[in-house]
Design an enzyme around this catalytic site. Structure first.
Site, PDB file in Angstrom:
ATOM      1  N   ASN A   8      46.828   1.259  42.285  1.00 21.40           N
ATOM      2  CA  ASN A   8      46.154   1.841  40.909  1.00 21.40           C
ATOM      3  C   ASN A   8      44.634   0.737  41.123  1.00 21.40           C
ATOM      4  OD1 ASN A   8      44.824   2.010  38.599  1.00 21.40           O
ATOM      5  ND2 ASN A   8      46.831   1.137  37.411  1.00 21.40           N
ATOM      6  N   LYS A  10      42.356   0.871  39.169  1.00 24.28           N
ATOM      7  CA  LYS A  10      41.900   0.674  37.933  1.00 24.28           C
ATOM      8  C   LYS A  10      40.254   1.098  37.881  1.00 24.28           C
ATOM      9  CE  LYS A  10      45.451  -2.296  36.974  1.00 24.28           C
ATOM     10  NZ  LYS A  10      46.025  -3.498  36.266  1.00 24.28           N
ATOM     11  N   HIS A  90      49.974   3.704  31.389  1.00 24.81           N
ATOM     12  CA  HIS A  90      49.736   2.528  31.480  1.00 24.81           C
ATOM     13  C   HIS A  90      49.623   1.539  30.545  1.00 24.81           C
ATOM     14  CE1 HIS A  90      48.052  -1.104  33.497  1.00 24.81           C
ATOM     15  NE2 HIS A  90      48.622  -0.515  35.110  1.00 24.81           N
ATOM     16  N   GLU A  92      47.669  -0.786  29.919  1.00 25.29           N
ATOM     17  CA  GLU A  92      46.113  -1.107  29.655  1.00 25.29           C
ATOM     18  C   GLU A  92      45.751   0.138  28.824  1.00 25.29           C
ATOM     19  OE1 GLU A  92      44.641  -1.664  33.485  1.00 25.29           O
ATOM     20  OE2 GLU A  92      45.737  -3.722  33.718  1.00 25.29           O
ATOM     21  N   GLU A 160      56.393  -1.851  34.725  1.00 27.56           N
ATOM     22  CA  GLU A 160      55.466  -3.018  35.065  1.00 27.56           C
ATOM     23  C   GLU A 160      55.418  -3.984  33.512  1.00 27.56           C
ATOM     24  OE1 GLU A 160      51.807  -1.442  37.399  1.00 27.56           O
ATOM     25  OE2 GLU A 160      51.512  -0.703  35.370  1.00 27.56           O
ATOM     26  N   GLY A 166      48.234  -8.551  36.684  1.00 26.27           N
ATOM     27  CA  GLY A 166      47.037  -9.337  37.002  1.00 26.27           C
ATOM     28  C   GLY A 166      47.079 -10.789  36.582  1.00 26.27           C
ATOM     29  N   SER A 205      51.516  -7.968  39.687  1.00 25.02           N
ATOM     30  CA  SER A 205      51.188  -9.173  40.672  1.00 25.02           C
ATOM     31  C   SER A 205      52.104  -9.044  41.924  1.00 25.02           C
ATOM     32  CB  SER A 205      51.457 -10.511  39.857  1.00 25.02           C
ATOM     33  OG  SER A 205      50.486 -10.720  38.835  1.00 25.02           O
TER      34      SER A 205
HETATM   35  P1  13P Z   1      48.247  -6.041  39.423  1.00 24.92           P
HETATM   36  O1  13P Z   1      48.929  -5.804  40.600  1.00 24.92           O
HETATM   37  O2  13P Z   1      46.713  -6.563  39.533  1.00 24.92           O
HETATM   38  O3  13P Z   1      49.029  -7.067  38.687  1.00 24.92           O
HETATM   39  O4  13P Z   1      48.120  -4.702  38.533  1.00 24.92           O
HETATM   40  C1  13P Z   1      49.407  -3.976  38.119  1.00 24.92           C
HETATM   41  C2  13P Z   1      49.197  -2.849  37.700  1.00 24.92           C
HETATM   42  O5  13P Z   1      48.787  -2.779  36.545  1.00 24.92           O
HETATM   43  C3  13P Z   1      49.267  -1.599  38.434  1.00 24.92           C
HETATM   44  O6  13P Z   1      49.231  -0.477  37.808  1.00 24.92           O
END
Ligand code: 13P
Length: 245
Positions: A8, A10, A90, A92, A160, A166, A205
């Site tokens: 992803n 983003k 997601h 976010e 997740e 992150g 992560s």
């Molecule tokens: P990271 O791998 O950067 O922690 O992000 C995970 C994520 O949100 C994938 O959708």
């Protein structure tokens, strides 16, 4: 069970990042892992036109297929480009755009209606984990984000934990295994034997250094990777760990 390494990107990546996708395809030409990259909408069309084995997905879509929704993009439009998957729900988007389980359900339904595969994201916050609510939250999100028909077409679930995204913090292997087993049981109760073929991805992560350990867990069928999917060199090591799992 199919193994999936999904990246992803983003809000990262311009046209010159597309070479990373081609590099991955070259390096894993004969892999048994399904490799999927979800770049931003601006390069989705170009990514879909790359002539390689990497699958391409979108990071979001609207609940409707067309209509008066300025600035929005539908699953139908994404399907027309040749993409195969759409990430929905997601954390976010749940946090920044107020997406509820009910909205995620509508999005996953419209993705399936177009013959695409939704990757439905679920996960608890740190507060919820510390208060012992993880399984209750995961259960409610799974229940609310999937329609009763969801098991009839391809679908992927991504666990997740919000606090792992992150941050470099990853749940213990016991905690990941516990949530994945819980998800499998919940899906089985709802969809019967079909649930055994629904891929469960872990995200948050994931790096080359922890991938092998995570992929060795039962009911972990791959990963949804953010930061470490942006560069082929990094993502390739994670894909290799999944190939070896
Ligand atoms: P990271 O791998 O950067 O922690 O992000 C995970 C994520 O949100 C994938 O959708």
């Amino acid at each position: 069970m199919q193994k999936i390494a999904a990246g992803n990107w983003k809000m990262n990546g311009l046209s010159n990042s597309l070479s990373e996708i081609s590099l991955l395809a070259e390096r894993h030409a004969t892999s048994d892992v399904r490799i999927l990259i979800c770049p931003p909408f601006t390069v989705l069309s170009k990514a879909c036109d790359l002539d390689d084995r990497t699958e391409i997905g979108a990071q979001n879509c609207h609940i409707s297929q067309s209509g008066p929704h300025t600035g929005e993009i539908s699953a139908q439009m994404i399907a027309e480009l040749g993409a195969t998957h759409v990430i929905v729900g997601h954390s976010e988007r749940r946090a920044e755009n107020g997406e509820t389980d009910a909205i995620v359900l509508k999005k996953s339904t419209s993705v399936q209606q177009e013959g695409l595969t939704p990757i439905v994201c679920i996960g608890e916050t740190l507060d919820q984990r510390e208060n012992g609510q993880t399984l209750a939250i995961i259960g409610a999100q799974l229940d609310g984000s999937l329609s009763s028909e969801a098991g009839k077409s391809p679908i992927v679930i991504a666990y997740e934990p919000v606090w792992a995204i992150g941050t470099g913090h990853v749940p213990s292997m016991y905690e990941i295994a516990q949530v994945h087993e819980f998800c499998r049981c919940q899906l089985k109760q709802r969809f019967g034997d079909t649930a055994m073929s629904i891929p469960l991805l872990y995200g948050g992560s994931v790096k080359a250094t922890n991938a092998a350990e995570i992929f060795a867990l039962p009911n972990v069928n791959g990963a949804l990777v953010g930061g470490a999917s942006l560069k082929a060199d990094d993502f390739s090591k994670i894909i290799t760990a999944l190939e070896d799992a």
